[in-house]
Design a protein around this motif. Structure first.
Motif, PDB file in Angstrom:
ATOM      1  N   THR A   1      25.549   7.547  41.230  1.00 44.24           N
ATOM      2  CA  THR A   1      24.752   7.665  40.013  1.00 44.24           C
ATOM      3  C   THR A   1      23.584   6.697  40.083  1.00 44.24           C
ATOM      4  OG1 THR A   1      26.607   8.384  38.658  1.00 44.24           O
ATOM      5  CG2 THR A   1      24.766   7.365  37.501  1.00 44.24           C
ATOM      6  N   CYS A   2      22.439   7.129  39.594  1.00 53.55           N
ATOM      7  CA  CYS A   2      21.251   6.288  39.491  1.00 53.55           C
ATOM      8  C   CYS A   2      20.934   6.100  38.000  1.00 53.55           C
ATOM      9  CB  CYS A   2      20.083   6.931  40.202  1.00 53.55           C
ATOM     10  SG  CYS A   2      18.570   5.930  40.210  1.00 53.55           S
ATOM     11  N   THR A   3      20.981   4.870  37.557  1.00 56.05           N
ATOM     12  CA  THR A   3      20.662   4.553  36.174  1.00 56.05           C
ATOM     13  C   THR A   3      19.222   4.070  36.089  1.00 56.05           C
ATOM     14  OG1 THR A   3      22.953   3.966  35.689  1.00 56.05           O
ATOM     15  CG2 THR A   3      21.273   3.146  34.175  1.00 56.05           C
ATOM     16  N   VAL A   4      18.451   4.690  35.214  1.00 60.93           N
ATOM     17  CA  VAL A   4      17.029   4.401  35.088  1.00 60.93           C
ATOM     18  C   VAL A   4      16.775   3.613  33.804  1.00 60.93           C
ATOM     19  CG1 VAL A   4      14.721   5.407  34.932  1.00 60.93           C
ATOM     20  CG2 VAL A   4      16.477   6.489  36.366  1.00 60.93           C
ATOM     21  N   SER A   5      16.010   2.552  33.901  1.00 63.11           N
ATOM     22  CA  SER A   5      15.607   1.781  32.728  1.00 63.11           C
ATOM     23  C   SER A   5      14.094   1.589  32.750  1.00 63.11           C
ATOM     24  CB  SER A   5      16.305   0.421  32.707  1.00 63.11           C
ATOM     25  OG  SER A   5      16.008  -0.315  33.872  1.00 63.11           O
ATOM     26  N   GLY A   6      13.530   1.388  31.571  1.00 58.72           N
ATOM     27  CA  GLY A   6      12.094   1.178  31.473  1.00 58.72           C
ATOM     28  C   GLY A   6      11.289   2.457  31.469  1.00 58.72           C
ATOM     29  N   GLY A   7      11.942   3.596  31.475  1.00 57.51           N
ATOM     30  CA  GLY A   7      11.260   4.886  31.459  1.00 57.51           C
ATOM     31  C   GLY A   7      12.285   5.990  31.339  1.00 57.51           C
ATOM     32  N   SER A   8      11.833   7.176  30.963  1.00 54.93           N
ATOM     33  CA  SER A   8      12.739   8.297  30.756  1.00 54.93           C
ATOM     34  C   SER A   8      12.696   9.276  31.920  1.00 54.93           C
ATOM     35  CB  SER A   8      12.352   9.039  29.478  1.00 54.93           C
ATOM     36  OG  SER A   8      13.091  10.235  29.353  1.00 54.93           O
ATOM     37  N   ILE A   9      13.851   9.803  32.292  1.00 55.78           N
ATOM     38  CA  ILE A   9      13.898  10.781  33.379  1.00 55.78           C
ATOM     39  C   ILE A   9      13.321  12.131  32.954  1.00 55.78           C
ATOM     40  CG2 ILE A   9      15.832   9.656  34.535  1.00 55.78           C
ATOM     41  CD1 ILE A   9      17.663  11.835  33.396  1.00 55.78           C
ATOM     42  N   THR A  10      12.982  12.275  31.671  1.00 59.04           N
ATOM     43  CA  THR A  10      12.352  13.510  31.213  1.00 59.04           C
ATOM     44  C   THR A  10      10.844  13.355  31.052  1.00 59.04           C
ATOM     45  OG1 THR A  10      12.748  12.955  28.886  1.00 59.04           O
ATOM     46  CG2 THR A  10      14.447  14.239  30.023  1.00 59.04           C
ATOM     47  N   THR A  11      10.304  12.215  31.454  1.00 58.37           N
ATOM     48  CA  THR A  11       8.853  12.009  31.377  1.00 58.37           C
ATOM     49  C   THR A  11       8.136  13.015  32.254  1.00 58.37           C
ATOM     50  OG1 THR A  11       9.098   9.649  30.952  1.00 58.37           O
ATOM     51  CG2 THR A  11       6.974  10.378  31.811  1.00 58.37           C
ATOM     52  N   SER A  12       7.148  13.676  31.696  1.00 58.76           N
ATOM     53  CA  SER A  12       6.468  14.763  32.401  1.00 58.76           C
ATOM     54  C   SER A  12       5.976  14.336  33.772  1.00 58.76           C
ATOM     55  CB  SER A  12       5.291  15.278  31.574  1.00 58.76           C
ATOM     56  OG  SER A  12       5.766  15.934  30.426  1.00 58.76           O
ATOM     57  N   TYR A  13       6.253  15.273  34.686  1.00 64.28           N
ATOM     58  CA  TYR A  13       5.788  15.258  36.059  1.00 64.28           C
ATOM     59  C   TYR A  13       6.508  14.274  36.965  1.00 64.28           C
ATOM     60  CZ  TYR A  13       2.256  17.810  33.531  1.00 64.28           C
ATOM     61  OH  TYR A  13       1.629  18.682  32.696  1.00 64.28           O
ATOM     62  N   TYR A  14       7.447  13.493  36.413  1.00 64.90           N
ATOM     63  CA  TYR A  14       8.213  12.633  37.294  1.00 64.90           C
ATOM     64  C   TYR A  14       9.350  13.416  37.937  1.00 64.90           C
ATOM     65  CZ  TYR A  14       6.098   8.093  36.868  1.00 64.90           C
ATOM     66  OH  TYR A  14       5.220   7.043  36.979  1.00 64.90           O
ATOM     67  N   ALA A  15       9.594  13.116  39.201  1.00 60.23           N
ATOM     68  CA  ALA A  15      10.684  13.724  39.955  1.00 60.23           C
ATOM     69  C   ALA A  15      11.545  12.614  40.531  1.00 60.23           C
ATOM     70  CB  ALA A  15      10.133  14.607  41.067  1.00 60.23           C
ATOM     71  N   TRP A  16      12.850  12.824  40.498  1.00 59.38           N
ATOM     72  CA  TRP A  16      13.831  11.779  40.788  1.00 59.38           C
ATOM     73  C   TRP A  16      14.644  12.201  42.001  1.00 59.38           C
ATOM     74  CZ3 TRP A  16      13.054   7.709  37.519  1.00 59.38           C
ATOM     75  CH2 TRP A  16      12.259   7.974  36.397  1.00 59.38           C
ATOM     76  N   SER A  17      14.489  11.459  43.063  1.00 58.55           N
ATOM     77  CA  SER A  17      15.036  11.851  44.365  1.00 58.55           C
ATOM     78  C   SER A  17      16.201  10.986  44.819  1.00 58.55           C
ATOM     79  CB  SER A  17      13.939  11.760  45.441  1.00 58.55           C
ATOM     80  OG  SER A  17      12.997  12.786  45.324  1.00 58.55           O
ATOM     81  N   TRP A  18      16.968  11.572  45.722  1.00 57.53           N
ATOM     82  CA  TRP A  18      17.955  10.827  46.499  1.00 57.53           C
ATOM     83  C   TRP A  18      17.509  10.850  47.955  1.00 57.53           C
ATOM     84  CZ3 TRP A  18      21.609   7.726  44.654  1.00 57.53           C
ATOM     85  CH2 TRP A  18      22.033   7.914  43.334  1.00 57.53           C
ATOM     86  N   ILE A  19      17.564   9.702  48.573  1.00 59.63           N
ATOM     87  CA  ILE A  19      17.142   9.502  49.954  1.00 59.63           C
ATOM     88  C   ILE A  19      18.187   8.619  50.628  1.00 59.63           C
ATOM     89  CG2 ILE A  19      15.316   8.544  51.434  1.00 59.63           C
ATOM     90  CD1 ILE A  19      13.832   8.791  48.375  1.00 59.63           C
ATOM     91  N   ARG A  20      18.424   8.844  51.906  1.00 58.56           N
ATOM     92  CA  ARG A  20      19.388   8.001  52.595  1.00 58.56           C
ATOM     93  C   ARG A  20      18.829   7.536  53.931  1.00 58.56           C
ATOM     94  NH1 ARG A  20      24.261  12.143  54.509  1.00 58.56           N
ATOM     95  NH2 ARG A  20      23.009  13.367  55.994  1.00 58.56           N
ATOM     96  N   GLN A  21      19.425   6.470  54.438  1.00 57.23           N
ATOM     97  CA  GLN A  21      19.036   5.936  55.736  1.00 57.23           C
ATOM     98  C   GLN A  21      20.292   5.570  56.516  1.00 57.23           C
ATOM     99  OE1 GLN A  21      16.336   2.558  55.724  1.00 57.23           O
ATOM    100  NE2 GLN A  21      15.592   3.164  57.748  1.00 57.23           N
ATOM    101  N   PRO A  22      20.667   6.411  57.487  1.00 60.05           N
ATOM    102  CA  PRO A  22      21.807   6.086  58.348  1.00 60.05           C
ATOM    103  C   PRO A  22      21.482   4.872  59.208  1.00 60.05           C
ATOM    104  CG  PRO A  22      21.267   8.424  58.446  1.00 60.05           C
ATOM    105  CD  PRO A  22      20.125   7.745  57.763  1.00 60.05           C
ATOM    106  N   PRO A  23      22.496   4.189  59.702  1.00 57.78           N
ATOM    107  CA  PRO A  23      22.243   2.998  60.528  1.00 57.78           C
ATOM    108  C   PRO A  23      21.427   3.340  61.761  1.00 57.78           C
ATOM    109  CG  PRO A  23      24.562   3.633  60.542  1.00 57.78           C
ATOM    110  CD  PRO A  23      23.912   4.425  59.484  1.00 57.78           C
ATOM    111  N   GLY A  24      20.348   2.592  61.973  1.00 62.47           N
ATOM    112  CA  GLY A  24      19.508   2.777  63.140  1.00 62.47           C
ATOM    113  C   GLY A  24      18.598   3.987  63.099  1.00 62.47           C
TER     114      GLY A  24
END
Length: 128
Positions: A21-44
């Motif tokens: 889960t990603c908890t957002v503060s200081g702004g709303s996830i429904t704010t127009s034109y914002y997109a909320w992503s998941w990104i990962r980085q495997p070791p190396g």
């Protein structure tokens, strides 16, 4: 200032579902034109974009992960979540949530520079 914070188990067994889960503060996830992503980085390895949920609730996924990935949101809690099913040790990575309001080509999605805001990242290890 928008802040993002990932949370979830740090250890998941093979074949189980990884849930973050990603908890957002200081702004709303429904704010127009914002997109909320998941990104990962495997070791190396480099960053891998997994998917996104837009301000209007629409979702888009990486073709390579689409069959195992689901992103949802809870607007009442200002959170969005990731579920990755049937995990294997190859899913071991640092998982990040991030946000951007800009248009992008697909190649932009896996770069740090594209995003306006990032979480600190959370290590997830897949192991029995």
């Amino acid at each position: 200032q928008v802040q993002l914070q990932e949370s979830g188990p740090g250890l998941v067994k093979p074949s189980q579902t990884l849930s973050l889960t990603c908890t957002v503060s200081g702004g709303s996830i429904t704010t127009s034109y914002y997109a909320w992503s998941w990104i990962r980085q495997p070791p190396g390895k480099g960053l891998e974009w997994m998917g996104v949920i837009a301000y209007d609730g629409n979702t888009y996924y990486s073709p390579s992960l689409k069959s195992r990935t689901s992103i949802s949101r809870d607007t009442s809690k200002n959170q969005f979540s990731l579920q990755l099913s049937s995990v294997t040790p190859e899913d071991t990575a640092v998982y990040y949530c991030a946000a951007s309001s800009r248009s992008a080509s697909y190649s932009d999605l896996g770069t740090r520079e594209y995003y306006d805001y990032w979480g600190q990242g959370t290590q997830v290890t897949v192991s029995s």
